[in-house]
Design an enzyme around this catalytic site. Sequence first.
Site: not given
Ligand code: PRP
Ligand code: URA
Length: 216
Positions: A111, A115, A207, A210
């Site tokens: 993200r 923006t 997360d 993580d």
């Molecule tokens: C997490 C998860 C999704 C996203 C969900 O990924 O695996 O892809 O967040 O959030 P959203 O519905 O608000 O878009 P993250 O962006 O933390 O990246 P990562 O998988 O690399 O840790």
């Molecule tokens: N991404 C995650 O990994 N956990 C949450 O709860 C939301 C976004």
Amino acid sequence: MNKIFQEKNGVYVLDHPLIQHKLALLRDKNTITKDFRELLSEVAMLMAYEVTRDLPLRPVDVETPMGTAHCHMLEGKKLALIPILRAGLGMVDGMTNLIPMAKIGHIGLYRDPVTLEPIEYYCKLPDDVENRVVILLDPMLATGGSAAAAVDFLKMRNIEDIKFVCLVAAPEGVNHLHASHPEIPIYCAAVDDGLDDHAYIVPGLGDAGDRLFGTK
Ligand code: PRP
Ligand code: URA
């Protein structure tokens, strides 16, 4: 016939006892990375069973050592699994245990901090992906921004037959994904209460990336 899951407005909550048991362990903050990884894979395998329930079959006759058995085998479109990087990777092995012939694509999103628009930073899909049923994988559906953007990117590549599979969904994410793409079924193990101020699912499981990779 007993219902095997709860479905409402295109959201399928997979309430199989094994899925629910393993989800409870995944949510537990004391579950270590090794166990988290194994559990996520196991839940994904169980979800694969439910998500593929509507695949079409064709009748076939099979010669057994004792005679002819009137059987059924899969027909129709083949499958592609597309994890959203990174946490979606944790669902691939479990799914391929049950669907070994599925091809696998990858889509990476981040993200933009200014923006807040999701930016695609990686995409590698099977050549014939538009002729396949795509199972899009990500354990978390929080705001729904990542999932909706991933579907946008897939549709730009003429991919229409998509199912979204996650572990935990927030109502906000369900609404966002269905506002953008109302025809896409959402399969999950739970729909939680909502999001906190940082857009984490509450109670969720923290997360997912993580916890899966041990990065925090
Ligand atoms: C997490 C998860 C999704 C996203 C969900 O990924 O695996 O892809 O967040 O959030 P959203 O519905 O608000 O878009 P993250 O962006 O933390 O990246 P990562 O998988 O690399 O840790
Ligand atoms: N991404 C995650 O990994 N956990 C949450 O709860 C939301 C976004």
